[in-house]
Motif scaffolding. Sequence first.
Motif, mmCIF file in Angstrom:
data_model
loop_
_atom_site.group_PDB
_atom_site.id
_atom_site.type_symbol
_atom_site.label_atom_id
_atom_site.label_comp_id
_atom_site.label_asym_id
_atom_site.label_seq_id
_atom_site.Cartn_x
_atom_site.Cartn_y
_atom_site.Cartn_z
ATOM 1 N N ALA A 86 0.830 -1.209 0.000
ATOM 2 C CA ALA A 86 0.000 0.000 0.000
ATOM 3 C C ALA A 86 0.864 1.258 0.000
ATOM 4 N N ILE A 87 1.939 1.249 0.764
ATOM 5 C CA ILE A 87 2.818 2.423 0.834
ATOM 6 C C ILE A 87 3.497 2.656 -0.515
ATOM 7 N N VAL A 88 3.975 1.589 -1.135
ATOM 8 C CA VAL A 88 4.646 1.733 -2.440
ATOM 9 C C VAL A 88 3.681 2.287 -3.479
ATOM 10 N N LEU A 89 2.492 1.695 -3.558
ATOM 11 C CA LEU A 89 1.525 2.165 -4.559
ATOM 12 C C LEU A 89 1.054 3.586 -4.276
ATOM 13 N N LEU A 90 0.784 3.878 -3.023
ATOM 14 C CA LEU A 90 0.345 5.230 -2.669
ATOM 15 C C LEU A 90 1.460 6.242 -2.935
ATOM 16 N N GLY A 91 2.681 5.886 -2.564
ATOM 17 C CA GLY A 91 3.812 6.784 -2.797
ATOM 18 C C GLY A 91 4.020 7.062 -4.273
ATOM 19 N N PHE A 92 3.974 6.008 -5.083
ATOM 20 C CA PHE A 92 4.148 6.192 -6.526
ATOM 21 C C PHE A 92 3.025 7.053 -7.107
ATOM 22 N N GLY A 93 1.809 6.772 -6.682
ATOM 23 C CA GLY A 93 0.679 7.560 -7.174
ATOM 24 C C GLY A 93 0.790 9.024 -6.796
ATOM 25 N N LEU A 94 1.148 9.277 -5.550
ATOM 26 C CA LEU A 94 1.317 10.670 -5.113
ATOM 27 C C LEU A 94 2.465 11.348 -5.854
ATOM 28 N N TYR A 95 3.554 10.629 -6.048
ATOM 29 C CA TYR A 95 4.689 11.193 -6.788
ATOM 30 C C TYR A 95 4.255 11.603 -8.193
ATOM 31 N N GLU A 96 3.510 10.718 -8.859
ATOM 32 C CA GLU A 96 3.063 11.018 -10.219
ATOM 33 C C GLU A 96 2.135 12.232 -10.247
ATOM 34 N N VAL A 97 1.205 12.280 -9.303
ATOM 35 C CA VAL A 97 0.264 13.405 -9.272
ATOM 36 C C VAL A 97 0.997 14.711 -8.999
ATOM 37 N N PHE A 98 1.861 14.694 -7.981
ATOM 38 C CA PHE A 98 2.568 15.927 -7.631
ATOM 39 C C PHE A 98 3.538 16.356 -8.730
ATOM 40 N N SER A 99 4.250 15.396 -9.304
ATOM 41 C CA SER A 99 5.214 15.789 -10.339
ATOM 42 C C SER A 99 4.494 16.372 -11.555
ATOM 43 N N GLN A 100 3.377 15.782 -11.930
ATOM 44 C CA GLN A 100 2.632 16.304 -13.078
ATOM 45 C C GLN A 100 2.036 17.682 -12.764
ATOM 46 N N LEU A 101 1.512 17.817 -11.542
ATOM 47 C CA LEU A 101 0.868 19.079 -11.180
ATOM 48 C C LEU A 101 1.889 20.200 -11.021
ATOM 49 N N TYR A 102 2.984 19.939 -10.325
ATOM 50 C CA TYR A 102 3.941 21.003 -10.046
ATOM 51 C C TYR A 102 4.809 21.346 -11.248
ATOM 52 N N LEU A 103 4.952 20.425 -12.179
ATOM 53 C CA LEU A 103 5.714 20.727 -13.390
ATOM 54 C C LEU A 103 4.880 21.453 -14.434
ATOM 55 N N ASP A 104 3.575 21.440 -14.257
ATOM 56 C CA ASP A 104 2.688 22.093 -15.213
ATOM 57 C C ASP A 104 2.597 23.586 -14.876
ATOM 58 N N PRO A 105 3.151 24.440 -15.738
ATOM 59 C CA PRO A 105 3.112 25.884 -15.454
ATOM 60 C C PRO A 105 1.703 26.471 -15.548
ATOM 61 N N ASP A 106 0.780 25.766 -16.205
ATOM 62 C CA ASP A 106 -0.576 26.281 -16.357
ATOM 63 C C ASP A 106 -1.473 25.928 -15.174
ATOM 64 N N ALA A 107 -1.004 25.057 -14.257
ATOM 65 C CA ALA A 107 -1.825 24.670 -13.104
ATOM 66 C C ALA A 107 -1.952 25.858 -12.159
ATOM 67 N N PRO A 108 -3.177 26.136 -11.676
ATOM 68 C CA PRO A 108 -3.376 27.291 -10.785
ATOM 69 C C PRO A 108 -2.631 27.111 -9.464
ATOM 70 N N LEU A 109 -2.176 28.212 -8.914
ATOM 71 C CA LEU A 109 -1.436 28.191 -7.654
ATOM 72 C C LEU A 109 -2.302 27.664 -6.525
ATOM 73 N N TRP A 110 -3.586 28.030 -6.495
ATOM 74 C CA TRP A 110 -4.459 27.584 -5.411
ATOM 75 C C TRP A 110 -4.614 26.060 -5.421
ATOM 76 N N THR A 111 -4.574 25.431 -6.598
ATOM 77 C CA THR A 111 -4.641 23.977 -6.684
ATOM 78 C C THR A 111 -3.385 23.354 -6.099
ATOM 79 N N LYS A 112 -2.232 23.927 -6.398
ATOM 80 C CA LYS A 112 -0.977 23.418 -5.855
ATOM 81 C C LYS A 112 -0.949 23.562 -4.332
ATOM 82 N N ILE A 113 -1.387 24.694 -3.834
ATOM 83 C CA ILE A 113 -1.401 24.932 -2.383
ATOM 84 C C ILE A 113 -2.397 23.987 -1.701
#
Length: 147
Positions: A86-113
């Motif tokens: 569960a930790i491995v899958l959750l960690g990988f999923g969170l990593y993917e979501v955060f990396s995609q969101l934070y690397l996207d310059p068009d994502a709103p700041l309030w969504t990142k926060i």
Amino acid sequence: MTNDIRKLLAGYVDGELTNEEKMAVEQALAESPELQTELEEFRKLKEVTGMAQYADLPDEVWETYWESIYKKLERGIGWIFFSVGAIVLLGFGLYEVFSQLYLDPDAPLWTKIGLTALAVGSAVLLVSFGRERWFAYKRDRYGKVLK
């Protein structure tokens, strides 16, 4: 006709027949001593099966089971594998979501926060829950009752 009535005898003993079926069985019983004998056999069978019970295992067997190292190891290992997976899958999923969101310059700041606050809050609650469960486990007043 007698074969049809024979099929109804078990239902007659169990009280599962309609009024018409019940009357037909009673009429056939009044006319046939052979059916009366079969009915009596059904009643005896119902009485015997009604008294039958499953045999419980002796307390000593259960005590041995609950104290066995195998059981403790089995559950412990199961929870370890489940938790690691569960930790491995959750960690990988969170990593993917955060990396995609934070690397996207068009994502709103309030969504990142908001997502960051949600992740930090979840992590704090998870650690808090884990510490609480560990504290309760180590101080379980009834843990020695079964031992």
